[in-house]
Design a protein around this motif. Structure first.
Motif, PDB file in Angstrom:
ATOM      1  N   LEU A 144       0.835  -1.192   0.000  1.00 27.58           N
ATOM      2  CA  LEU A 144       0.000   0.000   0.000  1.00 27.58           C
ATOM      3  C   LEU A 144       0.870   1.243   0.000  1.00 27.58           C
ATOM      4  O   LEU A 144       1.954   1.264   0.590  1.00 27.58           O
ATOM      5  CB  LEU A 144      -0.885   0.036   1.254  1.00 27.58           C
ATOM      6  CG  LEU A 144      -1.976  -1.028   1.393  1.00 27.58           C
ATOM      7  CD1 LEU A 144      -2.678  -0.868   2.724  1.00 27.58           C
ATOM      8  CD2 LEU A 144      -2.974  -0.944   0.263  1.00 27.58           C
ATOM      9  N   CYS A 150      -2.844   8.031   0.298  1.00 29.33           N
ATOM     10  CA  CYS A 150      -4.051   7.299  -0.079  1.00 29.33           C
ATOM     11  C   CYS A 150      -5.261   8.230  -0.072  1.00 29.33           C
ATOM     12  O   CYS A 150      -5.225   9.336   0.464  1.00 29.33           O
ATOM     13  CB  CYS A 150      -4.247   6.114   0.854  1.00 29.33           C
ATOM     14  SG  CYS A 150      -3.029   4.788   0.592  1.00 29.33           S
ATOM     15  N   SER A 153     -12.294   8.787   2.185  1.00 26.90           N
ATOM     16  CA  SER A 153     -13.684   8.675   1.742  1.00 26.90           C
ATOM     17  C   SER A 153     -14.296  10.030   1.412  1.00 26.90           C
ATOM     18  O   SER A 153     -15.282  10.100   0.674  1.00 26.90           O
ATOM     19  CB  SER A 153     -14.515   7.966   2.813  1.00 26.90           C
ATOM     20  OG  SER A 153     -14.400   8.626   4.058  1.00 26.90           O
ATOM     21  N   ARG A 173      -8.820   4.761   3.846  1.00 24.25           N
ATOM     22  CA  ARG A 173      -7.955   5.391   2.847  1.00 24.25           C
ATOM     23  C   ARG A 173      -7.627   4.362   1.764  1.00 24.25           C
ATOM     24  O   ARG A 173      -6.911   3.385   2.023  1.00 24.25           O
ATOM     25  CB  ARG A 173      -6.656   5.885   3.492  1.00 24.25           C
ATOM     26  CG  ARG A 173      -6.823   6.658   4.803  1.00 24.25           C
ATOM     27  CD  ARG A 173      -7.350   8.045   4.596  1.00 24.25           C
ATOM     28  NE  ARG A 173      -7.427   8.771   5.863  1.00 24.25           N
ATOM     29  CZ  ARG A 173      -6.471   9.568   6.329  1.00 24.25           C
ATOM     30  NH1 ARG A 173      -5.337   9.710   5.648  1.00 24.25           N
ATOM     31  NH2 ARG A 173      -6.630  10.203   7.479  1.00 24.25           N
ATOM     32  N   LEU A 174      -8.155   4.569   0.569  1.00 29.91           N
ATOM     33  CA  LEU A 174      -7.930   3.629  -0.526  1.00 29.91           C
ATOM     34  C   LEU A 174      -6.610   3.911  -1.224  1.00 29.91           C
ATOM     35  O   LEU A 174      -6.232   5.069  -1.430  1.00 29.91           O
ATOM     36  CB  LEU A 174      -9.072   3.708  -1.536  1.00 29.91           C
ATOM     37  CG  LEU A 174     -10.454   3.267  -1.062  1.00 29.91           C
ATOM     38  CD1 LEU A 174     -11.467   3.421  -2.181  1.00 29.91           C
ATOM     39  CD2 LEU A 174     -10.431   1.830  -0.546  1.00 29.91           C
ATOM     40  N   ASP A 175      -5.924   2.822  -1.607  1.00 27.42           N
ATOM     41  CA  ASP A 175      -4.690   2.959  -2.364  1.00 27.42           C
ATOM     42  C   ASP A 175      -4.995   3.616  -3.715  1.00 27.42           C
ATOM     43  O   ASP A 175      -6.005   3.287  -4.360  1.00 27.42           O
ATOM     44  CB  ASP A 175      -4.063   1.578  -2.585  1.00 27.42           C
ATOM     45  CG  ASP A 175      -2.675   1.662  -3.177  1.00 27.42           C
ATOM     46  OD1 ASP A 175      -1.716   1.796  -2.404  1.00 27.42           O
ATOM     47  OD2 ASP A 175      -2.560   1.608  -4.426  1.00 27.42           O
ATOM     48  N   LYS A 193      -7.992  -2.148  -2.098  1.00 30.76           N
ATOM     49  CA  LYS A 193      -7.140  -2.259  -0.922  1.00 30.76           C
ATOM     50  C   LYS A 193      -6.948  -0.889  -0.295  1.00 30.76           C
ATOM     51  O   LYS A 193      -7.055   0.143  -0.978  1.00 30.76           O
ATOM     52  CB  LYS A 193      -5.784  -2.883  -1.264  1.00 30.76           C
ATOM     53  CG  LYS A 193      -4.987  -2.148  -2.340  1.00 30.76           C
ATOM     54  CD  LYS A 193      -3.710  -2.909  -2.683  1.00 30.76           C
ATOM     55  CE  LYS A 193      -2.901  -2.197  -3.764  1.00 30.76           C
ATOM     56  NZ  LYS A 193      -1.653  -2.927  -4.079  1.00 30.76           N
ATOM     57  N   GLY A 194      -6.692  -0.886   1.005  1.00 32.71           N
ATOM     58  CA  GLY A 194      -6.504   0.386   1.681  1.00 32.71           C
ATOM     59  C   GLY A 194      -6.239   0.215   3.158  1.00 32.71           C
ATOM     60  O   GLY A 194      -6.133  -0.898   3.688  1.00 32.71           O
ATOM     61  N   TRP A 195      -6.133   1.357   3.843  1.00 33.33           N
ATOM     62  CA  TRP A 195      -5.907   1.441   5.278  1.00 33.33           C
ATOM     63  C   TRP A 195      -7.235   1.709   5.970  1.00 33.33           C
ATOM     64  O   TRP A 195      -8.048   2.480   5.479  1.00 33.33           O
ATOM     65  CB  TRP A 195      -4.957   2.589   5.610  1.00 33.33           C
ATOM     66  CG  TRP A 195      -3.590   2.498   5.019  1.00 33.33           C
ATOM     67  CD1 TRP A 195      -3.180   3.011   3.819  1.00 33.33           C
ATOM     68  CD2 TRP A 195      -2.438   1.899   5.611  1.00 33.33           C
ATOM     69  NE1 TRP A 195      -1.842   2.764   3.625  1.00 33.33           N
ATOM     70  CE2 TRP A 195      -1.355   2.079   4.713  1.00 33.33           C
ATOM     71  CE3 TRP A 195      -2.209   1.236   6.825  1.00 33.33           C
ATOM     72  CZ2 TRP A 195      -0.073   1.620   4.982  1.00 33.33           C
ATOM     73  CZ3 TRP A 195      -0.934   0.766   7.092  1.00 33.33           C
ATOM     74  CH2 TRP A 195       0.112   0.957   6.182  1.00 33.33           C
ATOM     75  N   LEU A 216     -14.704  -2.429   2.372  1.00 34.02           N
ATOM     76  CA  LEU A 216     -14.239  -1.765   1.160  1.00 34.02           C
ATOM     77  C   LEU A 216     -15.347  -1.684   0.112  1.00 34.02           C
ATOM     78  O   LEU A 216     -16.303  -2.471   0.142  1.00 34.02           O
ATOM     79  CB  LEU A 216     -13.047  -2.511   0.566  1.00 34.02           C
ATOM     80  CG  LEU A 216     -11.770  -2.548   1.400  1.00 34.02           C
ATOM     81  CD1 LEU A 216     -10.690  -3.340   0.666  1.00 34.02           C
ATOM     82  CD2 LEU A 216     -11.266  -1.156   1.715  1.00 34.02           C
ATOM     83  N   ARG A 248      -4.577  -2.994   7.475  1.00 33.36           N
ATOM     84  CA  ARG A 248      -4.488  -3.029   6.015  1.00 33.36           C
ATOM     85  C   ARG A 248      -5.475  -4.066   5.504  1.00 33.36           C
ATOM     86  O   ARG A 248      -5.502  -5.193   5.995  1.00 33.36           O
ATOM     87  CB  ARG A 248      -3.065  -3.381   5.576  1.00 33.36           C
ATOM     88  CG  ARG A 248      -2.093  -2.223   5.673  1.00 33.36           C
ATOM     89  CD  ARG A 248      -0.651  -2.684   5.593  1.00 33.36           C
ATOM     90  NE  ARG A 248      -0.285  -3.417   6.803  1.00 33.36           N
ATOM     91  CZ  ARG A 248       0.894  -3.985   6.988  1.00 33.36           C
ATOM     92  NH1 ARG A 248       1.803  -3.951   6.028  1.00 33.36           N
ATOM     93  NH2 ARG A 248       1.172  -4.602   8.115  1.00 33.36           N
TER      94      ARG A 248
END
Length: 288
Positions: A144, A150, A153, A173-175, A193-195, A216, A248
């Motif tokens: 990531l 990143c 929303s 937080r999306l990659d 994927k994201g945090w 997600l 993650r």
């Protein structure tokens, strides 16, 4: 002396024993977690699992308590809406290291006035603190971008935010590699994927992991198919209690056919451990 109120997530997924009905718990499905036409499926799973934790986590009949979900299989039967609900649990078997339980989440149908099943669950529970530390895996954490690079929303398209109030309940937080769908340029890989963390001060725990496994945007977005993708079935495995800090999360799909797709999810904690996995079957968004 004023007591400290519980974190929002714990309050919003709380269940309360129903007087005079053993194994039954009252709940209030939170409108703040609405996505698409109903309440987020992960939140429903966490709420139902919380009721099972209350049942199976209490030592009984000379058997130890098992408070933690290890494996949870859920079928989503109808769309859940904000408002009162009840979770009815059943202890299927109590063991020394693992216990099994079943649960059903119901709401009153506004047309018939009868209880309507929203979710049915069969689960194995244990005590994650008692598990051995030995880990042997070929899995690797998702690559990531740093959190500050990143996409939060708040940057989601306005129409998506309007359909998903739950975006205000998370720090997701999306990659950058998987947000092209928002500008009409999906990658086509079928990957999100994201945090993740909650906006309130609350460390992750096994019950929160069940929500994060469905947090997600649908991977179909990354294939250029935008819209609500309701979950039909989800099986989750919780491998360990997560370390404090951000999580993650990665969702992928390898097969989209017949109007349905599978979504495989992994959650990694701040100690680089794979703490939860899931596979779900979801319906592709209907295209007009």
């Amino acid at each position: 002396m004023t007591s400290t109120p519980p974190p929002d997530f714990d309050r919003e997924t709380a269940v309360h024993p129903r007087p005079g009905e053993p194994g039954a718990y009252d709940a209030d499905l939170p409108g703040a977690w609405k996505v698409g036409q109903g309440i987020n499926g992960g939140v429903l799973l966490s709420m139902t699992a919380r009721a099972l934790s209350a049942e199976l986590g209490t030592p009984r009949d000379d058997r130890p308590g098992h408070p933690d979900p290890l494996s949870v299989s859920a079928y989503y039967l109808s769309t859940a809406t904000a408002g009162p609900a009840v979770v009815r649990t059943e202890t299927v078997r109590r063991g020394n290291s693992v216990s099994h339980g079943a649960a059903e989440l119901l709401q009153q149908d506004p047309e018939t006035g009868l209880p309507a099943p929203r979710l049915r669950v069969l689960a194995a529970y244990g005590a994650l603190a008692d598990q051995p530390d030995d880990v042997r895996t070929s899995a690797k954490p998702p690559a990531l971008a740093p959190v500050e690079e990143c996409i939060g929303s708040h940057a989601a398209p306005p129409e998506f935010r309007a359909e998903s109030p739950m975006l205000t309940r998370t720090d997701l937080r999306l990659d950058p590699s998987c947000v092209g769908w928002a500008v009409g340029a999906p990658s086509g890989r079928g990957e999100m994927k994201g945090w993740f963390r909650l906006p309130e001060t609350r460390d992750p725990d096994p019950l929160l992991l069940l929500t994060v496994l469905d947090i997600l945007p649908p991977v179909s977005f990354d294939l250029g198919v935008i819209g609500w993708a309701p979950t039909l079935e989800l099986t989750a495995h919780v491998r360990a209690s997560p370390a404090p800090g951000r999580l993650r999360v990665i969702h992928t799909t390898r097969n989209v056919a017949g109007g349905y797709m599978e979504e495989d999810a992994e959650i990694w904690d701040s100690a680089d451990r794979l703490v939860a996995q899931s596979r779900q079957l979801a319906r592709l968004p209907r295209q007009s």
